[in-house]
Design a protein around this motif. Structure first.
Motif, PDB file in Angstrom:
ATOM      1  N   VAL A  94       0.580   3.302  10.775  1.00 36.54           N
ATOM      2  CA  VAL A  94      -0.820   3.068  11.174  1.00 36.54           C
ATOM      3  C   VAL A  94      -1.752   4.138  10.605  1.00 36.54           C
ATOM      4  CG1 VAL A  94      -0.185   1.799  13.252  1.00 36.54           C
ATOM      5  CG2 VAL A  94      -0.479   4.286  13.385  1.00 36.54           C
ATOM      6  N   ARG A  95      -1.346   4.764   9.506  1.00 38.79           N
ATOM      7  CA  ARG A  95      -2.129   5.867   8.939  1.00 38.79           C
ATOM      8  C   ARG A  95      -3.535   5.440   8.542  1.00 38.79           C
ATOM      9  NH1 ARG A  95       1.377   3.660   5.631  1.00 38.79           N
ATOM     10  NH2 ARG A  95       0.973   3.296   3.415  1.00 38.79           N
ATOM     11  N   HIS A  96      -3.675   4.235   7.995  1.00 39.87           N
ATOM     12  CA  HIS A  96      -5.004   3.796   7.572  1.00 39.87           C
ATOM     13  C   HIS A  96      -5.848   3.388   8.778  1.00 39.87           C
ATOM     14  CE1 HIS A  96      -3.581   4.233   3.587  1.00 39.87           C
ATOM     15  NE2 HIS A  96      -2.724   3.234   3.656  1.00 39.87           N
ATOM     16  N   THR A  97      -5.203   2.836   9.790  1.00 36.83           N
ATOM     17  CA  THR A  97      -5.910   2.493  11.016  1.00 36.83           C
ATOM     18  C   THR A  97      -6.488   3.740  11.674  1.00 36.83           C
ATOM     19  OG1 THR A  97      -4.499   0.565  11.389  1.00 36.83           O
ATOM     20  CG2 THR A  97      -5.629   1.469  13.308  1.00 36.83           C
ATOM     21  N   THR A  98      -5.672   4.778  11.797  1.00 37.23           N
ATOM     22  CA  THR A  98      -6.152   6.012  12.416  1.00 37.23           C
ATOM     23  C   THR A  98      -7.135   6.742  11.504  1.00 37.23           C
ATOM     24  OG1 THR A  98      -4.181   7.186  11.584  1.00 37.23           O
ATOM     25  CG2 THR A  98      -4.093   6.314  13.822  1.00 37.23           C
ATOM     26  N   GLY A  99      -6.957   6.607  10.188  1.00 42.03           N
ATOM     27  CA  GLY A  99      -7.891   7.236   9.260  1.00 42.03           C
ATOM     28  C   GLY A  99      -9.279   6.635   9.333  1.00 42.03           C
ATOM     29  N   VAL A 100      -9.354   5.314   9.449  1.00 48.78           N
ATOM     30  CA  VAL A 100     -10.652   4.651   9.587  1.00 48.78           C
ATOM     31  C   VAL A 100     -11.297   5.034  10.912  1.00 48.78           C
ATOM     32  CG1 VAL A 100     -11.782   2.399   9.873  1.00 48.78           C
ATOM     33  CG2 VAL A 100     -10.113   2.745   8.039  1.00 48.78           C
ATOM     34  N   LEU A 101     -10.513   5.081  11.989  1.00 47.84           N
ATOM     35  CA  LEU A 101     -11.058   5.503  13.282  1.00 47.84           C
ATOM     36  C   LEU A 101     -11.600   6.918  13.188  1.00 47.84           C
ATOM     37  CD1 LEU A 101     -11.357   4.710  16.317  1.00 47.84           C
ATOM     38  CD2 LEU A 101      -9.227   5.981  16.696  1.00 47.84           C
ATOM     39  N   TYR A 130      -7.459  -2.171   5.214  1.00 51.17           N
ATOM     40  CA  TYR A 130      -6.829  -2.878   4.096  1.00 51.17           C
ATOM     41  C   TYR A 130      -7.283  -2.277   2.763  1.00 51.17           C
ATOM     42  CZ  TYR A 130      -6.049  -6.188   0.404  1.00 51.17           C
ATOM     43  OH  TYR A 130      -5.690  -6.744  -0.804  1.00 51.17           O
ATOM     44  N   GLU A 131      -8.566  -1.942   2.646  1.00 51.70           N
ATOM     45  CA  GLU A 131      -9.073  -1.347   1.408  1.00 51.70           C
ATOM     46  C   GLU A 131      -8.336  -0.047   1.096  1.00 51.70           C
ATOM     47  OE1 GLU A 131     -13.479  -0.830  -0.424  1.00 51.70           O
ATOM     48  OE2 GLU A 131     -13.115   0.291   1.428  1.00 51.70           O
ATOM     49  N   ARG A 132      -8.081   0.757   2.118  1.00 49.54           N
ATOM     50  CA  ARG A 132      -7.348   2.009   1.896  1.00 49.54           C
ATOM     51  C   ARG A 132      -5.905   1.748   1.471  1.00 49.54           C
ATOM     52  NH1 ARG A 132      -9.466   6.695   6.024  1.00 49.54           N
ATOM     53  NH2 ARG A 132     -11.699   6.298   5.721  1.00 49.54           N
ATOM     54  N   LEU A 133      -5.284   0.755   2.079  1.00 52.83           N
ATOM     55  CA  LEU A 133      -3.925   0.398   1.664  1.00 52.83           C
ATOM     56  C   LEU A 133      -3.906  -0.088   0.228  1.00 52.83           C
ATOM     57  CD1 LEU A 133      -0.922  -0.217   2.321  1.00 52.83           C
ATOM     58  CD2 LEU A 133      -1.676  -2.469   3.119  1.00 52.83           C
ATOM     59  N   ARG A 134      -4.869  -0.914  -0.133  1.00 54.07           N
ATOM     60  CA  ARG A 134      -4.951  -1.427  -1.500  1.00 54.07           C
ATOM     61  C   ARG A 134      -5.150  -0.289  -2.497  1.00 54.07           C
ATOM     62  NH1 ARG A 134      -9.294  -3.836  -4.174  1.00 54.07           N
ATOM     63  NH2 ARG A 134     -10.347  -1.919  -3.516  1.00 54.07           N
ATOM     64  N   ASP A 135      -6.062   0.633  -2.166  1.00 51.92           N
ATOM     65  CA  ASP A 135      -6.345   1.747  -3.073  1.00 51.92           C
ATOM     66  C   ASP A 135      -5.155   2.695  -3.203  1.00 51.92           C
ATOM     67  OD1 ASP A 135      -8.842   0.684  -3.403  1.00 51.92           O
ATOM     68  OD2 ASP A 135      -9.867   2.140  -2.117  1.00 51.92           O
ATOM     69  N   GLU A 136      -4.335   2.746  -2.182  1.00 49.72           N
ATOM     70  CA  GLU A 136      -3.151   3.597  -2.191  1.00 49.72           C
ATOM     71  C   GLU A 136      -2.078   3.083  -3.148  1.00 49.72           C
ATOM     72  OE1 GLU A 136      -1.046   5.611   1.598  1.00 49.72           O
ATOM     73  OE2 GLU A 136      -0.557   3.495   1.318  1.00 49.72           O
ATOM     74  N   LYS A 137      -2.154   1.771  -3.455  1.00 46.64           N
ATOM     75  CA  LYS A 137      -1.186   1.127  -4.348  1.00 46.64           C
ATOM     76  C   LYS A 137       0.256   1.275  -3.835  1.00 46.64           C
ATOM     77  CE  LYS A 137      -3.912   1.458  -8.635  1.00 46.64           C
ATOM     78  NZ  LYS A 137      -5.152   1.333  -7.896  1.00 46.64           N
ATOM     79  N   ALA A 138       0.406   1.239  -2.511  1.00 44.87           N
ATOM     80  CA  ALA A 138       1.734   1.371  -1.920  1.00 44.87           C
ATOM     81  C   ALA A 138       2.474   0.046  -1.872  1.00 44.87           C
ATOM     82  CB  ALA A 138       1.628   1.946  -0.505  1.00 44.87           C
ATOM     83  N   ALA A 139       1.745  -1.063  -1.844  1.00 46.75           N
ATOM     84  CA  ALA A 139       2.381  -2.382  -1.753  1.00 46.75           C
ATOM     85  C   ALA A 139       2.890  -2.817  -3.118  1.00 46.75           C
ATOM     86  CB  ALA A 139       1.388  -3.401  -1.210  1.00 46.75           C
TER      87      ALA A 139
END
Length: 373
Positions: free
Chosen positions: A318-325, A340-349
């Motif tokens: 939940v790193r991106h969830t807590t980061g946005v909060l 989702y934008e942070r996950l996409r930019d991370e290129k982890a998927a």
């Protein structure tokens, strides 16, 4: 408030094959926030709040900053009290600016233009407009007059996934055509400042922002790669016994609308999170451990912690969830797209990964979507 687990009904059908299944997919995303950013302490000091109980609510919620459209300062050096009409104008003017910016960024990210938009869905819960934001954005952006549109108003923080479900359905019925969803939430246009704990909890949590997402189903599957991630299925889990736990209603004393959040909300949501995910995965042969990525609504520290514990997720999940909060607060319906934008930019998927999108809000409702890269 007593909440019990409900049996899970099997979801219809099995998991579609992807890529190449013809499922609608996310082509691009764009977000926008107001230029003014405030720490929690700066907000407290601006409004001269000295009550230690209220200050502890602001400073203990894992939020560092929020982008807000605060009222102008009056002659006495304190913020002007805004009537309901002032708040509605703020919602309209700031909302249109944020919505335009989010849409333009989303289109650039998608490699598309305004002329490509065949469907526009606008989501908001922080103001009531007729005509809605969809008509105003089509006018302001110069989108084609043939564009079909939908306004989703008043559903609250879960509404982003409710609307994405509708957008995905339209895209599936119109292969090759571009559908946009934009969540526009000017939460500072829904604040009441009365020194009560009810309003203080709300005022400490929500921030302003807009997020847009572009969805398309491949028109020529053999000639072009499908958008990723693919939107594979959506499910809802409604908790009728908690229908009044989250609401936006009329405050007679102040002559304006105001939010209400029951203190039991984190526990209600957490107690039902496992059931909601089980319903999403029912009939697919998948388990929670098969999900590589979790994009969860930034509902607040207690909400996130409750979901994490009940779903046995790690802090990394939940790193991106807590980061946005932390950086923006609760952005209502658009929060999950910021994550989702942070996950996409991370290129982890990577291809073959599965993810779950989850939002929760009034109803009380938990919305989920299964996505695949």
């Amino acid at each position: 408030m007593r909440v019990t687990q409900q049996p899970v009904d099997p979801a219809p059908g099995n998991l579609p094959e992807w890529p190449g299944s013809g499922a609608p997919g996310i082509l691009g995303v764009g977000t926008a926030v107001p230029p003014a950013s405030y720490t929690q302490r700066e907000v407290l000091d601006t409004f001269g709040i000295t009550d230690p109980r209220i200050r502890s609510v602001f400073l203990g919620g894992a939020i560092e900053r929020r982008n807000l459209t605060l009222p102008p300062m009056g002659p006495d050096g304190t913020p002007v009290v805004e009537a309901q009409g002032d708040l509605l104008r703020k919602h309209t003017e700031s909302g249109l600016r944020l919505g335009r910016e989010a849409v333009e960024r989303c289109l650039r990210d998608s490699g598309a233009s305004l002329a490509d938009v065949g469907y526009l869905c606008c989501v908001t819960s922080t103001g009531l407009l007729t005509p809605g934001l969809s008509a105003l954005l089509i006018r302001d952006l110069g989108i084609e007059r043939s564009c079909q549109r939908l306004d989703v108003v008043g559903m609250g923080c879960n509404a982003g996934l409710n609307a994405l479900n509708a957008v995905s359905g339209w895209a599936g019925a119109h292969p090759g055509e571009l559908a946009l969803m934009v969540c526009v939430e000017v939460c500072s246009a829904a604040y009441v400042f009365d020194g009560t704990m009810r309003s203080s909890v709300v005022n400490s949590l929500f921030g302003d922002g807009a997020a847009a997402v572009a969805v398309r189903t491949p028109g020529r599957p053999a000639e072009e790669p499908p958008p990723a991630p693919a939107l594979l299925r959506f499910t809802s889990h409604i908790i009728p016994e908690a229908v009044g736990a989250m609401r936006y209603d009329w405050d007679e004393a102040h002559g304006k609308f105001s939010f209400y959040l029951d203190s039991e909300v984190p526990y209600v949501v957490g107690a039902n999170a496992e059931t909601a995910v089980a319903r999403l995965l029912a009939g697919t042969g998948l388990r929670g451990g098969d999900i590589a990525h979790w994009v969860v609504h930034s509902g607040g520290k207690k909400v996130i912690d409750s979901i994490r514990v009940n779903l046995e997720l790690s802090r990394h999940d939940v790193r991106h969830t807590t980061g946005v909060l932390r950086d923006h607060g609760n952005l209502s319906s658009g929060s999950f797209l910021f994550s989702y934008e942070r996950l996409r930019d991370e290129k982890a998927a990577v291809p073959g990964d599965l993810g779950v999108l989850m939002t929760m809000g009034p109803g009380s409702t938990i919305e989920t979507a299964l996505v695949g890269w």
